[in-house]
Design an enzyme around this catalytic site. Structure first.
Site: not given
Length: 104
Positions: A65, A73
């Site tokens: 990410n 996340c």
């Protein structure tokens, strides 16, 4: 970021231009939908991304990410209730979850 860390901003609504494999993209878009103060498991994220058997791939997508906090996340946990992993370290993940009021 200041708005997030002062508790004013609970989500980010911005256009994203992410260049990554299709499943990773779907995974991160699923993660982006997790509401502030809630969490999902890697398994649930894999299902939301369209492949319930791709739990490890969902974890790999999360690990890549490029914009944590915006794509939260830290809100993805292991199926057994453990923290799982986090690029910023588990202490930071735990801090962010506590900051958002997530009770584990």
């Amino acid at each position: 970021m200041n708005e997030y860390f002062t508790g004013y901003r609970k989500f980010f609504k911005i256009k994203l231009d992410l260049s990554m494999p299709p499943f990773y993209y779907k995974t991160l878009m699923a993660v982006k939908t997790i509401p502030y103060g809630e969490y999902r498991t890697y398994k649930e994220i894999a299902m939301m991304a369209g492949n319930p058997k791709a739990i490890r791939a969902a974890g790999s997508a999360n690990a890549r990410n490029p914009i944590p906090i915006i794509i939260p996340c830290h809100r993805v946990l292991a199926s057994g209730g453990g923290l799982g992993g986090y690029g910023g370290g588990l202490n930071i993940k735990n801090f962010l979850l506590n900051f958002e009021g997530v009770v584990l």
